[in-house]
Design a protein around this motif. Structure first.
Motif, short mmCIF file in Angstrom:
data_model
loop_
_atom_site.label_atom_id
_atom_site.label_comp_id
_atom_site.label_asym_id
_atom_site.label_seq_id
_atom_site.Cartn_x
_atom_site.Cartn_y
_atom_site.Cartn_z
N SER A 93 0.76 -1.28 -0.04
CA SER A 93 0.00 0.06 0.06
C SER A 93 1.00 1.23 -0.09
CB SER A 93 -1.04 -0.17 1.22
OG SER A 93 -0.31 0.18 2.30
N ILE A 94 1.88 1.28 -0.60
CA ILE A 94 2.63 2.33 -0.62
C ILE A 94 2.34 3.31 -1.83
CG2 ILE A 94 5.09 3.59 -0.96
CD1 ILE A 94 6.31 0.99 0.04
N ASN A 95 1.04 4.33 -1.57
CA ASN A 95 0.44 4.95 -2.37
C ASN A 95 0.02 4.30 -3.53
OD1 ASN A 95 0.24 7.36 -0.89
ND2 ASN A 95 2.26 8.23 -1.55
N GLY A 96 -0.38 2.93 -3.56
CA GLY A 96 -0.71 2.36 -4.87
C GLY A 96 0.15 1.04 -4.90
N ASN A 97 0.58 0.58 -5.89
CA ASN A 97 1.31 -0.66 -6.39
C ASN A 97 2.81 -0.22 -5.96
OD1 ASN A 97 2.29 -3.17 -6.94
ND2 ASN A 97 0.65 -3.43 -8.08
N ALA A 98 3.59 -0.94 -5.39
CA ALA A 98 4.96 -0.55 -5.58
C ALA A 98 5.43 -0.86 -6.79
CB ALA A 98 5.78 -1.51 -4.25
N THR A 99 5.15 -1.86 -7.48
CA THR A 99 5.70 -2.36 -8.70
C THR A 99 5.35 -1.14 -9.92
OG1 THR A 99 3.88 -3.67 -9.31
CG2 THR A 99 5.87 -4.65 -8.43
N ASP A 100 4.21 -0.57 -9.79
CA ASP A 100 4.00 0.54 -10.80
C ASP A 100 4.94 1.66 -10.27
OD1 ASP A 100 1.90 -0.88 -11.78
OD2 ASP A 100 0.41 -0.08 -10.93
N ILE A 101 4.97 2.10 -9.14
CA ILE A 101 5.85 3.12 -8.67
C ILE A 101 7.45 2.82 -9.37
CG2 ILE A 101 7.11 4.42 -6.92
CD1 ILE A 101 4.37 3.80 -5.28
N ALA A 102 7.95 1.67 -9.13
CA ALA A 102 9.27 1.43 -9.72
C ALA A 102 9.21 1.33 -11.21
CB ALA A 102 9.60 -0.10 -9.16
N GLN A 103 8.14 1.12 -11.84
CA GLN A 103 8.26 0.87 -13.22
C GLN A 103 8.12 2.53 -13.69
OE1 GLN A 103 4.95 -1.41 -15.11
NE2 GLN A 103 5.57 -0.42 -17.03
N ALA A 104 7.26 3.32 -13.18
CA ALA A 104 7.46 4.82 -13.50
C ALA A 104 8.67 5.51 -13.23
CB ALA A 104 6.27 5.41 -12.81
N TYR A 105 9.32 5.23 -12.28
CA TYR A 105 10.79 5.69 -11.95
C TYR A 105 11.49 5.24 -12.86
CZ TYR A 105 15.15 6.40 -9.80
OH TYR A 105 16.28 6.88 -9.49
N SER A 106 11.58 4.17 -13.66
CA SER A 106 12.43 3.56 -14.61
C SER A 106 12.25 4.16 -16.06
CB SER A 106 12.45 2.10 -14.45
OG SER A 106 11.18 1.40 -15.01
N ASP A 107 11.29 4.63 -16.10
CA ASP A 107 11.04 4.92 -17.63
C ASP A 107 10.90 6.68 -17.40
OD1 ASP A 107 10.08 5.48 -19.95
OD2 ASP A 107 8.14 4.45 -19.86
N ASN A 108 12.32 7.05 -17.84
CA ASN A 108 12.58 8.58 -17.42
C ASN A 108 11.78 9.32 -18.60
OD1 ASN A 108 14.34 7.59 -15.93
ND2 ASN A 108 16.25 8.19 -17.06
N SER A 109 11.31 8.92 -20.01
CA SER A 109 10.80 9.50 -21.06
C SER A 109 9.54 9.86 -20.41
CB SER A 109 10.79 8.74 -22.18
OG SER A 109 10.08 7.60 -21.99
N LEU A 110 8.77 9.01 -19.43
CA LEU A 110 7.58 9.50 -19.10
C LEU A 110 7.33 10.79 -18.58
CD1 LEU A 110 4.58 8.26 -18.89
CD2 LEU A 110 5.38 7.26 -16.79
N TYR A 111 8.04 11.00 -17.61
CA TYR A 111 8.00 12.19 -17.01
C TYR A 111 8.93 13.32 -17.21
CZ TYR A 111 11.84 9.94 -14.23
OH TYR A 111 12.93 9.31 -13.69
N GLU A 112 10.11 12.88 -17.97
CA GLU A 112 10.89 14.10 -18.26
C GLU A 112 10.37 14.91 -19.32
OE1 GLU A 112 14.81 12.19 -19.20
OE2 GLU A 112 15.20 12.08 -16.91
N LYS A 113 9.76 14.38 -20.34
CA LYS A 113 9.27 15.16 -21.39
C LYS A 113 7.80 15.87 -20.93
CE LYS A 113 11.56 13.29 -24.70
NZ LYS A 113 12.51 14.00 -25.36
N THR A 114 7.30 15.50 -19.82
CA THR A 114 6.31 16.43 -19.32
C THR A 114 6.81 17.52 -18.54
OG1 THR A 114 6.15 15.00 -17.44
CG2 THR A 114 4.49 14.32 -19.20
N ILE A 115 8.06 17.27 -17.91
CA ILE A 115 8.59 18.65 -17.22
C ILE A 115 9.17 19.41 -18.27
CG2 ILE A 115 10.58 19.14 -15.51
CD1 ILE A 115 8.34 17.55 -14.07
N GLU A 116 9.58 19.03 -19.31
CA GLU A 116 10.37 19.99 -20.27
C GLU A 116 8.81 20.86 -20.75
OE1 GLU A 116 12.11 17.90 -23.48
OE2 GLU A 116 13.38 16.81 -22.30
N LYS A 117 7.95 20.22 -21.02
CA LYS A 117 6.66 20.74 -21.56
C LYS A 117 6.21 21.93 -20.63
CE LYS A 117 3.07 19.78 -24.48
NZ LYS A 117 3.42 21.22 -25.47
N ALA A 118 6.40 21.47 -19.24
CA ALA A 118 5.72 22.14 -18.22
C ALA A 118 6.60 23.31 -17.91
CB ALA A 118 5.60 21.72 -16.91
#
Length: 148
Positions: free
Chosen positions: A36-61
């Protein structure tokens, strides 16, 4: 006086009554926290490992005038933001809803990302930044875009 030898019981016989419930409680608590670490721990780890997912959004912001005015220059996302955040993958890990803490030179906020993966490309459906005080939501993306 009576000179009898007192034989002590071994550790297990003396302590089993408190040891077993404590062990069981510790295992159940650990399991609950791991799942229960704010959802599923494997999803959090997967999101962390996929840099392109969040880095592109930060550039856009960073290119949004309202974000620069309210939040300032957004710092890189740190590891702790993922533990505090929320990530939910669906559709066989090809869709994600991600919410992360961001920190700017002026104030903090949360970035919400909804995206679908098409091959190696992320197609962003929604990118918003939420600010608490004053309560405001800055919409970064109005139409979906593909990013390599």
């Amino acid at each position: 006086m009576n000179n009898q030898l007192i034989i002590e019981q071994n550790w297990w016989k003396r302590n089993w009554k408190w040891f077993l419930p404590t062990l069981l409680f510790s295992i159940l608590t650990g399991l609950f926290l791991a799942l229960s670490i704010n959802g599923n721990a494997t999803d959090i780890a997967q999101a962390y490992s996929d840099n392109s997912l969040y880095e592109k959004t930060i550039e856009k912001a960073r290119s949004n005038e309202r974000v620069l005015e309210i939040i300032g220059d957004i710092k890189p996302i740190d590891k702790l933001a993922f533990i505090e955040g929320d990530a939910i993958y669906s559709n066989n890990n090809s869709s994600v809803a991600l919410s992360l803490r961001i920190e700017g030179s002026k104030r903090k906020g949360k970035i919400d990302i909804i995206a679908d993966k098409n091959g190696t490309k992320w197609e962003y459906k929604k990118i918003n930044i939420r600010i608490k005080n004053p309560k405001e939501e800055i919409q970064i993306l109005k139409d979906s875009i593909e990013v390599h």
